[in-house]
Design a protein around this motif. Structure first.
Motif, mmCIF file in Angstrom:
data_model
loop_
_atom_site.group_PDB
_atom_site.id
_atom_site.type_symbol
_atom_site.label_atom_id
_atom_site.label_comp_id
_atom_site.label_asym_id
_atom_site.label_seq_id
_atom_site.Cartn_x
_atom_site.Cartn_y
_atom_site.Cartn_z
ATOM 1 N N ALA A 38 2.477 -13.222 -4.332
ATOM 2 C CA ALA A 38 1.804 -12.298 -3.414
ATOM 3 C C ALA A 38 1.738 -10.908 -4.025
ATOM 4 O O ALA A 38 0.705 -10.232 -3.938
ATOM 5 N N PHE A 39 2.824 -10.482 -4.659
ATOM 6 C CA PHE A 39 2.855 -9.175 -5.315
ATOM 7 C C PHE A 39 1.771 -9.096 -6.388
ATOM 8 O O PHE A 39 1.033 -8.104 -6.467
ATOM 9 N N ARG A 40 1.648 -10.148 -7.196
ATOM 10 C CA ARG A 40 0.609 -10.176 -8.238
ATOM 11 C C ARG A 40 -0.786 -10.079 -7.625
ATOM 12 O O ARG A 40 -1.662 -9.395 -8.164
ATOM 13 N N ARG A 41 -1.011 -10.789 -6.521
ATOM 14 C CA ARG A 41 -2.322 -10.729 -5.857
ATOM 15 C C ARG A 41 -2.626 -9.313 -5.378
ATOM 16 O O ARG A 41 -3.751 -8.829 -5.512
ATOM 17 N N TYR A 42 -1.623 -8.638 -4.827
ATOM 18 C CA TYR A 42 -1.831 -7.256 -4.380
ATOM 19 C C TYR A 42 -2.128 -6.339 -5.562
ATOM 20 O O TYR A 42 -3.001 -5.473 -5.470
ATOM 21 N N VAL A 43 -1.423 -6.507 -6.655
ATOM 22 C CA VAL A 43 -1.685 -5.692 -7.856
ATOM 23 C C VAL A 43 -3.119 -5.907 -8.305
ATOM 24 O O VAL A 43 -3.854 -4.942 -8.570
ATOM 25 N N LYS A 44 -3.534 -7.154 -8.367
ATOM 26 C CA LYS A 44 -4.890 -7.463 -8.833
ATOM 27 C C LYS A 44 -5.945 -6.882 -7.889
ATOM 28 O O LYS A 44 -6.886 -6.215 -8.324
ATOM 29 N N ALA A 45 -5.783 -7.122 -6.593
ATOM 30 C CA ALA A 45 -6.798 -6.708 -5.625
ATOM 31 C C ALA A 45 -6.788 -5.215 -5.349
ATOM 32 O O ALA A 45 -7.858 -4.611 -5.177
ATOM 33 N N LEU A 46 -5.623 -4.611 -5.312
ATOM 34 C CA LEU A 46 -5.532 -3.228 -4.850
ATOM 35 C C LEU A 46 -5.354 -2.204 -5.964
ATOM 36 O O LEU A 46 -5.423 -1.008 -5.704
ATOM 37 N N ILE A 47 -5.140 -2.673 -7.181
ATOM 38 C CA ILE A 47 -5.033 -1.732 -8.306
ATOM 39 C C ILE A 47 -6.055 -2.085 -9.381
ATOM 40 O O ILE A 47 -6.955 -1.300 -9.663
ATOM 41 N N VAL A 48 -5.948 -3.263 -9.961
ATOM 42 C CA VAL A 48 -6.781 -3.635 -11.109
ATOM 43 C C VAL A 48 -8.260 -3.675 -10.737
ATOM 44 O O VAL A 48 -9.090 -3.033 -11.390
ATOM 45 N N GLU A 49 -8.611 -4.428 -9.700
ATOM 46 C CA GLU A 49 -10.028 -4.561 -9.342
ATOM 47 C C GLU A 49 -10.614 -3.246 -8.857
ATOM 48 O O GLU A 49 -11.783 -2.963 -9.120
ATOM 49 N N ARG A 50 -9.827 -2.423 -8.198
ATOM 50 C CA ARG A 50 -10.334 -1.118 -7.754
ATOM 51 C C ARG A 50 -10.596 -0.193 -8.934
ATOM 52 O O ARG A 50 -11.566 0.566 -8.933
ATOM 53 N N GLN A 51 -9.740 -0.261 -9.952
ATOM 54 C CA GLN A 51 -9.977 0.540 -11.150
ATOM 55 C C GLN A 51 -11.244 0.082 -11.859
ATOM 56 O O GLN A 51 -12.021 0.897 -12.350
ATOM 57 N N GLU A 52 -11.452 -1.247 -11.900
ATOM 58 C CA GLU A 52 -12.651 -1.781 -12.534
ATOM 59 C C GLU A 52 -13.893 -1.345 -11.775
ATOM 60 O O GLU A 52 -14.906 -0.987 -12.386
ATOM 61 N N GLU A 53 -13.835 -1.363 -10.440
ATOM 62 C CA GLU A 53 -14.974 -0.937 -9.627
ATOM 63 C C GLU A 53 -15.290 0.536 -9.884
ATOM 64 O O GLU A 53 -16.450 0.922 -10.017
ATOM 65 N N ARG A 54 -14.255 1.360 -9.956
ATOM 66 C CA ARG A 54 -14.454 2.788 -10.182
ATOM 67 C C ARG A 54 -15.058 3.049 -11.559
ATOM 68 O O ARG A 54 -15.899 3.920 -11.711
ATOM 69 N N SER A 55 -14.627 2.286 -12.564
ATOM 70 C CA SER A 55 -15.153 2.507 -13.909
ATOM 71 C C SER A 55 -16.613 2.069 -14.006
ATOM 72 O O SER A 55 -17.377 2.627 -14.788
ATOM 73 N N LYS A 56 -17.023 1.097 -13.210
ATOM 74 C CA LYS A 56 -18.418 0.657 -13.214
ATOM 75 C C LYS A 56 -19.323 1.698 -12.549
ATOM 76 O O LYS A 56 -20.477 1.816 -12.913
ATOM 77 N N THR A 57 -18.807 2.425 -11.565
ATOM 78 C CA THR A 57 -19.635 3.383 -10.847
ATOM 79 C C THR A 57 -19.701 4.737 -11.518
ATOM 80 O O THR A 57 -20.536 5.553 -11.166
ATOM 81 N N LYS A 58 -18.820 4.990 -12.508
ATOM 82 C CA LYS A 58 -18.863 6.255 -13.224
ATOM 83 C C LYS A 58 -20.064 6.262 -14.167
ATOM 84 O O LYS A 58 -20.318 5.296 -14.867
ATOM 85 N N PRO A 59 -20.799 7.377 -14.186
ATOM 86 C CA PRO A 59 -21.930 7.468 -15.116
ATOM 87 C C PRO A 59 -21.442 7.518 -16.554
ATOM 88 O O PRO A 59 -20.422 8.125 -16.853
ATOM 89 N N SER A 60 -22.190 6.902 -17.439
ATOM 90 C CA SER A 60 -21.816 6.864 -18.866
ATOM 91 C C SER A 60 -22.161 8.145 -19.562
ATOM 92 O O SER A 60 -23.136 8.756 -19.351
ATOM 93 N N LEU A 120 0.820 -1.208 0.000
ATOM 94 C CA LEU A 120 0.000 0.000 0.000
ATOM 95 C C LEU A 120 0.856 1.261 0.000
ATOM 96 O O LEU A 120 0.477 2.268 -0.590
ATOM 97 N N GLU A 121 2.018 1.188 0.636
ATOM 98 C CA GLU A 121 2.930 2.335 0.643
ATOM 99 C C GLU A 121 3.442 2.657 -0.766
ATOM 100 O O GLU A 121 3.717 3.806 -1.064
#
Length: 88
Positions: free
Chosen positions: A66-88, A31-32
């Protein structure tokens, strides 16, 4: 004086209490450096190249999986969540 975010303060506390839970420390370390990792990904570097550089520099001491899991959970999936919540 630079303001320290709550997330950074929690990460620092987890690192300071590293004897209790290595997994928690690894997450705190990631996270740092999350913003740097995200920036390197956006610049076109592979996750393996980023991990190798950070491992070589002594920034991370945990494994690549472990590094890959953190990238997926804390970067990739969060970006996907944010893009889903943005209005079209």
């Amino acid at each position: 004086m630079e303001e320290v975010s709550l997330s950074q303060r929690i990460a620092a506390k987890a690192i300071a209490e590293s004897r209790k839970s290595p997994g928690r420390v690894n997450r705190a370390v990631f996270l740092e450096i999350r913003d740097e990792v995200q920036s390197a990904i956006e610049d076109g570097w592979s996750v393996l190249a980023i991990y190798s550089a950070l491992r070589h520099e002594g920034v991370v001491s945990f494994g690549y999986q472990a590094f890959r899991r953190y990238v997926k959970a804390l970067i990739v999936e969060r970006q996907e969540e944010r893009s889903k919540t943005k209005p079209s």
